[in-house]
Design a protein around this motif. Structure first.
Motif, PDB file in Angstrom:
ATOM      1  N   LEU A  10       1.196  -1.036  -0.365  1.00  0.00           N
ATOM      2  CA  LEU A  10      -0.247  -0.239  -0.036  1.00  0.00           C
ATOM      3  C   LEU A  10       0.842   0.949   0.182  1.00  0.00           C
ATOM      4  CD1 LEU A  10      -2.064  -0.881   2.716  1.00  0.00           C
ATOM      5  CD2 LEU A  10      -3.361  -1.111   0.478  1.00  0.00           C
ATOM      6  N   GLY A  11       0.457   2.778  -0.747  1.00  0.00           N
ATOM      7  CA  GLY A  11       1.450   3.646  -0.480  1.00  0.00           C
ATOM      8  C   GLY A  11       0.005   4.868  -1.261  1.00  0.00           C
ATOM      9  N   ALA A  12       0.520   5.789  -0.909  1.00  0.00           N
ATOM     10  CA  ALA A  12      -0.105   7.363  -1.197  1.00  0.00           C
ATOM     11  C   ALA A  12       0.076   7.067  -2.911  1.00  0.00           C
ATOM     12  CB  ALA A  12       0.626   8.524  -0.251  1.00  0.00           C
ATOM     13  N   PRO A  13      -0.466   7.919  -3.417  1.00  0.00           N
ATOM     14  CA  PRO A  13       0.176   8.474  -5.207  1.00  0.00           C
ATOM     15  C   PRO A  13       1.290   8.509  -4.990  1.00  0.00           C
ATOM     16  CG  PRO A  13      -2.172   8.777  -4.788  1.00  0.00           C
ATOM     17  CD  PRO A  13      -1.645   8.452  -3.761  1.00  0.00           C
ATOM     18  N   GLY A  14       2.210   8.335  -5.944  1.00  0.00           N
ATOM     19  CA  GLY A  14       3.789   8.340  -6.174  1.00  0.00           C
ATOM     20  C   GLY A  14       4.644   8.417  -5.278  1.00  0.00           C
ATOM     21  N   THR A  15       4.203   7.119  -4.284  1.00  0.00           N
ATOM     22  CA  THR A  15       5.288   6.112  -3.308  1.00  0.00           C
ATOM     23  C   THR A  15       6.131   4.988  -3.685  1.00  0.00           C
ATOM     24  OG1 THR A  15       3.722   4.984  -2.318  1.00  0.00           O
ATOM     25  CG2 THR A  15       4.597   7.501  -1.564  1.00  0.00           C
ATOM     26  N   GLY A  16       5.612   5.089  -5.401  1.00  0.00           N
ATOM     27  CA  GLY A  16       6.514   3.776  -5.923  1.00  0.00           C
ATOM     28  C   GLY A  16       5.912   2.171  -5.104  1.00  0.00           C
ATOM     29  N   MET A  61       4.332   1.886   1.623  1.00  0.00           N
ATOM     30  CA  MET A  61       5.381   2.996   1.461  1.00  0.00           C
ATOM     31  C   MET A  61       5.853   4.392   1.753  1.00  0.00           C
ATOM     32  SD  MET A  61       6.140   0.646  -1.069  1.00  0.00           S
ATOM     33  CE  MET A  61       5.180  -0.905  -0.400  1.00  0.00           C
ATOM     34  N   GLY A  62       7.123   4.215   2.130  1.00  0.00           N
ATOM     35  CA  GLY A  62       7.175   5.745   2.951  1.00  0.00           C
ATOM     36  C   GLY A  62       7.447   7.140   1.983  1.00  0.00           C
ATOM     37  N   LEU A  63       7.066   7.966   2.883  1.00  0.00           N
ATOM     38  CA  LEU A  63       7.093   8.702   1.557  1.00  0.00           C
ATOM     39  C   LEU A  63       8.760   9.790   1.537  1.00  0.00           C
ATOM     40  CD1 LEU A  63       4.555  10.651   3.642  1.00  0.00           C
ATOM     41  CD2 LEU A  63       4.644  10.059   1.222  1.00  0.00           C
ATOM     42  N   ASP A  64       9.359   9.371   0.923  1.00  0.00           N
ATOM     43  CA  ASP A  64      11.355   9.620   0.670  1.00  0.00           C
ATOM     44  C   ASP A  64      11.054   9.007  -1.161  1.00  0.00           C
ATOM     45  OD1 ASP A  64      11.022   6.314   0.579  1.00  0.00           O
ATOM     46  OD2 ASP A  64      12.864   5.915   1.199  1.00  0.00           O
ATOM     47  N   GLN A  65      10.337   8.446  -1.590  1.00  0.00           N
ATOM     48  CA  GLN A  65      10.156   8.598  -2.536  1.00  0.00           C
ATOM     49  C   GLN A  65      10.292  10.562  -3.136  1.00  0.00           C
ATOM     50  OE1 GLN A  65      11.103   6.483  -5.348  1.00  0.00           O
ATOM     51  NE2 GLN A  65      11.850   5.052  -3.067  1.00  0.00           N
ATOM     52  N   PRO A  66      11.108  10.715  -4.154  1.00  0.00           N
ATOM     53  CA  PRO A  66      11.211  12.223  -5.045  1.00  0.00           C
ATOM     54  C   PRO A  66       9.457  12.780  -5.438  1.00  0.00           C
ATOM     55  CG  PRO A  66      12.836  11.149  -6.084  1.00  0.00           C
ATOM     56  CD  PRO A  66      12.005  10.205  -5.467  1.00  0.00           C
ATOM     57  N   CYS A  67       9.313  14.127  -4.867  1.00  0.00           N
ATOM     58  CA  CYS A  67       7.641  13.833  -5.119  1.00  0.00           C
ATOM     59  C   CYS A  67       7.944  15.691  -5.299  1.00  0.00           C
ATOM     60  CB  CYS A  67       6.814  13.803  -3.801  1.00  0.00           C
ATOM     61  SG  CYS A  67       5.360  14.373  -4.135  1.00  0.00           S
ATOM     62  N   PRO A  68       6.816  15.864  -6.112  1.00  0.00           N
ATOM     63  CA  PRO A  68       7.031  17.621  -6.336  1.00  0.00           C
ATOM     64  C   PRO A  68       6.648  18.502  -5.444  1.00  0.00           C
ATOM     65  CG  PRO A  68       6.315  16.651  -7.993  1.00  0.00           C
ATOM     66  CD  PRO A  68       6.431  15.241  -7.134  1.00  0.00           C
ATOM     67  N   ASP A  69       7.183  19.630  -5.226  1.00  0.00           N
ATOM     68  CA  ASP A  69       6.550  19.788  -3.938  1.00  0.00           C
ATOM     69  C   ASP A  69       4.966  20.541  -3.972  1.00  0.00           C
ATOM     70  OD1 ASP A  69       8.670  19.924  -2.778  1.00  0.00           O
ATOM     71  OD2 ASP A  69       9.798  22.485  -3.150  1.00  0.00           O
ATOM     72  N   SER A  70       4.219  21.364  -5.581  1.00  0.00           N
ATOM     73  CA  SER A  70       2.704  20.388  -5.177  1.00  0.00           C
ATOM     74  C   SER A  70       2.096  19.725  -4.615  1.00  0.00           C
ATOM     75  CB  SER A  70       3.181  21.338  -6.584  1.00  0.00           C
ATOM     76  OG  SER A  70       3.153  20.233  -7.943  1.00  0.00           O
ATOM     77  N   ASP A  71       2.764  18.333  -5.702  1.00  0.00           N
ATOM     78  CA  ASP A  71       2.068  16.914  -4.452  1.00  0.00           C
ATOM     79  C   ASP A  71       2.387  16.932  -3.143  1.00  0.00           C
ATOM     80  OD1 ASP A  71       1.141  16.763  -7.492  1.00  0.00           O
ATOM     81  OD2 ASP A  71       2.299  15.844  -7.948  1.00  0.00           O
ATOM     82  N   ARG A  72       3.466  17.112  -2.772  1.00  0.00           N
ATOM     83  CA  ARG A  72       4.192  16.740  -1.283  1.00  0.00           C
ATOM     84  C   ARG A  72       2.434  16.598  -0.386  1.00  0.00           C
ATOM     85  NH1 ARG A  72       7.152  13.483   0.330  1.00  0.00           N
ATOM     86  NH2 ARG A  72       8.150  14.584  -0.794  1.00  0.00           N
ATOM     87  N   ASP A  79      -0.575   9.259   2.794  1.00  0.00           N
ATOM     88  CA  ASP A  79      -0.535   8.344   3.665  1.00  0.00           C
ATOM     89  C   ASP A  79      -0.658   8.949   4.906  1.00  0.00           C
ATOM     90  OD1 ASP A  79       2.006   7.024   4.488  1.00  0.00           O
ATOM     91  OD2 ASP A  79       1.794   8.472   5.767  1.00  0.00           O
ATOM     92  N   ALA A  80      -1.485   9.463   5.723  1.00  0.00           N
ATOM     93  CA  ALA A  80      -2.232   9.699   6.962  1.00  0.00           C
ATOM     94  C   ALA A  80      -3.153   9.014   6.951  1.00  0.00           C
ATOM     95  CB  ALA A  80      -2.109  11.502   7.276  1.00  0.00           C
ATOM     96  N   GLU A  81      -3.969   9.458   5.775  1.00  0.00           N
ATOM     97  CA  GLU A  81      -5.560   8.412   5.449  1.00  0.00           C
ATOM     98  C   GLU A  81      -5.226   7.040   5.613  1.00  0.00           C
ATOM     99  OE1 GLU A  81      -8.690   6.719   5.347  1.00  0.00           O
ATOM    100  OE2 GLU A  81      -8.216   8.878   6.183  1.00  0.00           O
ATOM    101  N   LEU A  82      -4.245   6.476   4.825  1.00  0.00           N
ATOM    102  CA  LEU A  82      -3.943   5.211   5.103  1.00  0.00           C
ATOM    103  C   LEU A  82      -3.939   4.330   6.247  1.00  0.00           C
ATOM    104  CD1 LEU A  82      -1.730   4.143   1.911  1.00  0.00           C
ATOM    105  CD2 LEU A  82      -3.978   3.117   2.602  1.00  0.00           C
ATOM    106  N   VAL A  96       8.365   0.378   4.060  1.00  0.00           N
ATOM    107  CA  VAL A  96      10.065   0.412   3.253  1.00  0.00           C
ATOM    108  C   VAL A  96       9.972   1.867   2.677  1.00  0.00           C
ATOM    109  CG1 VAL A  96       9.914  -0.375   1.089  1.00  0.00           C
ATOM    110  CG2 VAL A  96       8.441  -1.873   2.707  1.00  0.00           C
ATOM    111  N   TYR A  97      11.157   1.386   3.176  1.00  0.00           N
ATOM    112  CA  TYR A  97      11.947   2.841   2.461  1.00  0.00           C
ATOM    113  C   TYR A  97      12.814   2.070   1.426  1.00  0.00           C
ATOM    114  CZ  TYR A  97      10.206   5.286   6.785  1.00  0.00           C
ATOM    115  OH  TYR A  97       8.934   5.870   7.414  1.00  0.00           O
TER     116      TYR A  97
END
Length: 170
Positions: A10-16, A61-72, A79-82, A96-97
């Motif tokens: 499981l992971g938020a969008p953009g977490t790979g 999925m951890g939040l350590d993948q590159p993410c545009p500031d606008s999507d952070r 992630d908090a909802e998950l 997982v990081y």
């Protein structure tokens, strides 16, 4: 006959999450693992029932993948909802990081930990991250005084590392 271990990623969008699932599907150590992935808890087939079954784990999925500031901000909210949904459902999970091979190794370590407890005779050794030649493992020594540690495994690693250095230099 026991069923193969299941892993729900499981992971938020953009977490790979989808990329990690695809990488694990191609990895030789996970050929006997059932994999599912999603961005929401209800996106996988009844994850609460599946997570209660022996040999099943949930990887977040951890939040350590590159993410545009606008999507952070949206990513952090998802992630908090998950995490809240997992807590409400009483489902334990592992985070997982890492980037690339590091993330695959982290996932394999989590899978190995559940596989060896669910399948003690066959899980050990099968999910070793070193089946991936790009994954390397180094011994880590603690940064504080050993006199205050009293961890026998830590002391053994320290002693082994020190005697290894002495024998190599002599």
């Amino acid at each position: 006959m026991t069923s193969p271990p299941s892993v729900i990623l499981l992971g938020a969008p953009g977490t790979g999450v989808q990329a990690l699932c695809a990488a694990l599907e191609r990895h030789p150590a996970t050929t006997s693992v059932r994999l599912a992935w999603g961005h929401m808890l209800d996106a996988t087939a009844d994850p609460a029932a599946a997570a209660d079954a022996a040999g099943t784990t949930v990887l977040l999925m951890g939040l350590d993948q590159p993410c545009p500031d606008s999507d952070r901000r949206a990513q952090e909210a998802a992630d908090a909802e998950l995490r809240s949904a997992l807590a409400r459902a009483g489902i334990s999970y592992r985070v997982v990081y890492g980037q690339g091979a590091q993330r695959i190794t982290s996932a394999l370590n989590a899978i190995k930990s559940i596989a060896t407890s669910a399948y003690p005779s066959s899980g050990s050794g099968h999910f070793e991250p070193d089946t991936d030649p790009s994954a390397t493992r180094t011994a880590r020594l603690r940064a504080w005084n050993c006199e205050k540690c009293s961890d026998p495994e830590c002391e053994h690693r320290l002693f082994t590392a020190l005697t290894g250095r002495d024998s190599q230099s002599g």
